[in-house]
Design a protein around this motif. Structure first.
Motif, PDB file in Angstrom:
ATOM      1  N   VAL A 150      -6.932  -3.541 -27.723  1.00 40.31           N
ATOM      2  CA  VAL A 150      -7.518  -4.879 -27.609  1.00 40.31           C
ATOM      3  C   VAL A 150      -8.208  -5.004 -26.253  1.00 40.31           C
ATOM      4  N   ASN A 151      -9.069  -6.006 -26.139  1.00 43.61           N
ATOM      5  CA  ASN A 151      -9.614  -6.356 -24.833  1.00 43.61           C
ATOM      6  C   ASN A 151      -8.502  -6.911 -23.943  1.00 43.61           C
ATOM      7  N   ARG A 152      -8.619  -6.633 -22.672  1.00 42.82           N
ATOM      8  CA  ARG A 152      -7.554  -7.000 -21.733  1.00 42.82           C
ATOM      9  C   ARG A 152      -7.199  -8.478 -21.800  1.00 42.82           C
ATOM     10  N   GLN A 153      -8.175  -9.347 -21.908  1.00 39.59           N
ATOM     11  CA  GLN A 153      -7.893 -10.780 -21.905  1.00 39.59           C
ATOM     12  C   GLN A 153      -7.252 -11.255 -23.206  1.00 39.59           C
ATOM     13  N   ASP A 154      -7.291 -10.428 -24.272  1.00 35.69           N
ATOM     14  CA  ASP A 154      -6.697 -10.821 -25.557  1.00 35.69           C
ATOM     15  C   ASP A 154      -5.290 -10.271 -25.747  1.00 35.69           C
ATOM     16  N   TYR A 155      -4.772  -9.535 -24.764  1.00 36.73           N
ATOM     17  CA  TYR A 155      -3.541  -8.783 -24.978  1.00 36.73           C
ATOM     18  C   TYR A 155      -2.387  -9.664 -25.427  1.00 36.73           C
ATOM     19  N   TRP A 156      -2.047 -10.680 -24.646  1.00 39.23           N
ATOM     20  CA  TRP A 156      -0.852 -11.461 -24.950  1.00 39.23           C
ATOM     21  C   TRP A 156      -1.038 -12.324 -26.193  1.00 39.23           C
ATOM     22  N   GLY A 157      -2.231 -12.853 -26.400  1.00 39.68           N
ATOM     23  CA  GLY A 157      -2.461 -13.643 -27.605  1.00 39.68           C
ATOM     24  C   GLY A 157      -2.306 -12.825 -28.868  1.00 39.68           C
ATOM     25  N   VAL A 158      -2.854 -11.613 -28.856  1.00 34.06           N
ATOM     26  CA  VAL A 158      -2.735 -10.731 -30.021  1.00 34.06           C
ATOM     27  C   VAL A 158      -1.282 -10.304 -30.221  1.00 34.06           C
ATOM     28  N   LYS A 159      -0.590 -10.003 -29.142  1.00 31.98           N
ATOM     29  CA  LYS A 159       0.807  -9.560 -29.251  1.00 31.98           C
ATOM     30  C   LYS A 159       1.670 -10.635 -29.904  1.00 31.98           C
ATOM     31  N   PHE A 160       1.547 -11.868 -29.438  1.00 23.07           N
ATOM     32  CA  PHE A 160       2.363 -12.946 -29.987  1.00 23.07           C
ATOM     33  C   PHE A 160       2.010 -13.230 -31.444  1.00 23.07           C
ATOM     34  N   PHE A 200       0.813  -1.215   0.000  1.00 25.29           N
ATOM     35  CA  PHE A 200       0.000   0.000   0.000  1.00 25.29           C
ATOM     36  C   PHE A 200       0.845   1.263   0.000  1.00 25.29           C
ATOM     37  N   GLY A 201       2.095   1.160   0.495  1.00 24.70           N
ATOM     38  CA  GLY A 201       2.944   2.341   0.552  1.00 24.70           C
ATOM     39  C   GLY A 201       3.724   2.615  -0.709  1.00 24.70           C
ATOM     40  N   ASP A 202       3.574   1.762  -1.735  1.00 21.69           N
ATOM     41  CA  ASP A 202       4.321   1.928  -2.981  1.00 21.69           C
ATOM     42  C   ASP A 202       3.334   2.123  -4.133  1.00 21.69           C
ATOM     43  N   THR A 203       3.867   2.471  -5.303  1.00 27.99           N
ATOM     44  CA  THR A 203       3.034   2.626  -6.493  1.00 27.99           C
ATOM     45  C   THR A 203       2.496   1.267  -6.942  1.00 27.99           C
ATOM     46  N   ILE A 204       1.209   1.225  -7.275  1.00 32.25           N
ATOM     47  CA  ILE A 204       0.554  -0.008  -7.694  1.00 32.25           C
ATOM     48  C   ILE A 204       0.180   0.111  -9.169  1.00 32.25           C
ATOM     49  N   HIS A 205       0.658  -0.833  -9.977  1.00 38.73           N
ATOM     50  CA  HIS A 205       0.283  -0.921 -11.389  1.00 38.73           C
ATOM     51  C   HIS A 205      -0.674  -2.106 -11.536  1.00 38.73           C
ATOM     52  N   ASN A 206      -1.920  -1.810 -11.826  1.00 32.09           N
ATOM     53  CA  ASN A 206      -2.927  -2.865 -11.994  1.00 32.09           C
ATOM     54  C   ASN A 206      -3.196  -3.038 -13.487  1.00 32.09           C
ATOM     55  N   PHE A 207      -2.657  -4.105 -14.084  1.00 30.41           N
ATOM     56  CA  PHE A 207      -2.820  -4.340 -15.511  1.00 30.41           C
ATOM     57  C   PHE A 207      -4.215  -4.850 -15.851  1.00 30.41           C
ATOM     58  N   ALA A 208      -4.985  -5.191 -14.823  1.00 31.94           N
ATOM     59  CA  ALA A 208      -6.366  -5.634 -15.047  1.00 31.94           C
ATOM     60  C   ALA A 208      -7.363  -4.581 -14.580  1.00 31.94           C
ATOM     61  N   GLY A 209      -6.891  -3.360 -14.409  1.00 34.67           N
ATOM     62  CA  GLY A 209      -7.763  -2.316 -13.880  1.00 34.67           C
ATOM     63  C   GLY A 209      -8.826  -1.842 -14.853  1.00 34.67           C
ATOM     64  N   PHE A 210      -8.571  -1.946 -16.166  1.00 32.95           N
ATOM     65  CA  PHE A 210      -9.529  -1.515 -17.182  1.00 32.95           C
ATOM     66  C   PHE A 210      -9.798  -2.668 -18.142  1.00 32.95           C
ATOM     67  N   ASP A 211     -10.906  -2.552 -18.862  1.00 40.34           N
ATOM     68  CA  ASP A 211     -11.314  -3.644 -19.754  1.00 40.34           C
ATOM     69  C   ASP A 211     -10.479  -3.709 -21.027  1.00 40.34           C
ATOM     70  N   THR A 212      -9.881  -2.591 -21.435  1.00 36.81           N
ATOM     71  CA  THR A 212      -9.117  -2.565 -22.681  1.00 36.81           C
ATOM     72  C   THR A 212      -7.688  -2.113 -22.406  1.00 36.81           C
ATOM     73  N   ARG A 213      -6.789  -2.489 -23.331  1.00 33.56           N
ATOM     74  CA  ARG A 213      -5.391  -2.074 -23.228  1.00 33.56           C
ATOM     75  C   ARG A 213      -4.864  -1.683 -24.604  1.00 33.56           C
ATOM     76  N   ARG A 214      -3.918  -0.750 -24.602  1.00 34.49           N
ATOM     77  CA  ARG A 214      -3.263  -0.333 -25.839  1.00 34.49           C
ATOM     78  C   ARG A 214      -2.001  -1.147 -26.032  1.00 34.49           C
ATOM     79  N   MET A 215      -1.724  -1.492 -27.278  1.00 30.90           N
ATOM     80  CA  MET A 215      -0.546  -2.274 -27.624  1.00 30.90           C
ATOM     81  C   MET A 215       0.261  -1.525 -28.674  1.00 30.90           C
ATOM     82  N   ASP A 216       1.545  -1.327 -28.414  1.00 30.95           N
ATOM     83  CA  ASP A 216       2.457  -0.704 -29.364  1.00 30.95           C
ATOM     84  C   ASP A 216       3.456  -1.749 -29.852  1.00 30.95           C
TER      85      ASP A 216
END
Length: 271
Positions: A231-241, A161-177
């Motif tokens: 992409v939708n969050r659950q498709d991120y790694w499949g689409v990337k690969f 709780f005292g450090d920065t938290i990165h939640n990769f599942a916080g939103f339904d969509t993600r951007r991929m570069d």
């Protein structure tokens, strides 16, 4: 006469304190039953509101403990114990224990904050406390995560709780570069057309925001282009690969070179 005095004293003691003892036992029994019923009622209420299971367990246990404490105080007051003095002694003892266990209490307080504010939940992939992994358990003192290679990591809640938290599942969509480097001798327009075909063939990409293909950088050894898609969050790694492979195969089929790092060396000759 002595036997009569002892008998009278026993009768007076039984009359004075017997009913109080019976009453205290009844209060304790009723209080415990009431605490259990209230805890179950709180659990059902929170479950109907779809509250996180970790928060349900913590809240119901806290309510149960408060009812039990109230019952004990009521029992002591029935015997003439000054409640104010008892609370003062309890407060002093709590201060001493808290000072000795300030690290543990810090973890406890952070655990309460995590359960109340819920920056992440069980099953989310996060980076917290300098560690990345999938959250398995959120407890009052520690948070348990599993790394991608399934290593169990237990982190004190104060560090989480005292450090920065990165939640990769916080939103339904993600951007991929996706970076793509082509040689300076290759046609940028042809490469862009090829990348557009790869993007159009991937059905898991979201139409909004629209895909973007741009020239990102004129680097030392290549012209760096960038494919930006959503992409939708659950498709991120499949689409990337899949897209990484598809881009390489499409560029090879069009004869567009992906260059290795290059360096030009000029040799100076003596006169």
């Amino acid at each position: 006469m002595q036997m009569e005095n002892v008998t009278n004293q026993l009768i007076d003691f039984t009359t004075t304190y017997g009913l109080r003892v019976v009453g205290a036992i009844v209060v304790l029994i009723v209080g415990r039953i009431a605490a259990g019923l209230i805890r179950k009622a709180v659990q059902r209420l929170l479950q109907r509101r779809n509250v996180d299971p970790s928060l349900i367990g913590f809240t119901s246990s806290l309510v149960y403990a408060l009812v039990i404490v109230f019952t004990i105080i009521a029992t002591l007051s029935n015997f003439g114990v000054e409640v104010a003095s008892f609370v003062a002694v309890l407060g002093a003892a709590s201060f001493a224990v808290g000072f000795a266990l300030q690290g543990s209490l810090s973890n406890f307080a952070s655990g309460v904050m995590l359960l109340l504010f819920r920056p992440f939940k069980v099953g989310d992939y996060v980076t917290a406390g300098g560690v990345s992994g999938t959250v398995k358990h959120i407890e009052l003192f520690t948070t348990t995560m599993a790394t991608p290679d399934n290593v169990k990591i237990i982190i004190p809640n104060s560090k989480v709780f005292g450090d920065t938290i990165h939640n990769f599942a916080g939103f339904d969509t993600r951007r991929m570069d996706l970076p793509v480097g082509i040689s300076y001798s290759s046609s940028i327009e042809k490469a862009k057309t090829t990348l557009e075909r790869v993007v159009a063939a991937e059905s898991r990409l979201l139409p909004d925001p629209a895909p973007l293909i741009v020239v990102d950088e004129l680097a030392d050894s290549s012209v760096n282009m960038k494919v930006r898609v959503w992409v939708n969050r659950q498709d991120y790694w499949g689409v990337k690969f899949d897209m990484t492979r598809a881009i390489k195969e499409a560029l090879d089929a069009e004869g567009i070179e992906i260059p290795f790092p290059q360096r030009v060396v000029h040799m100076a000759q003596a006169s």
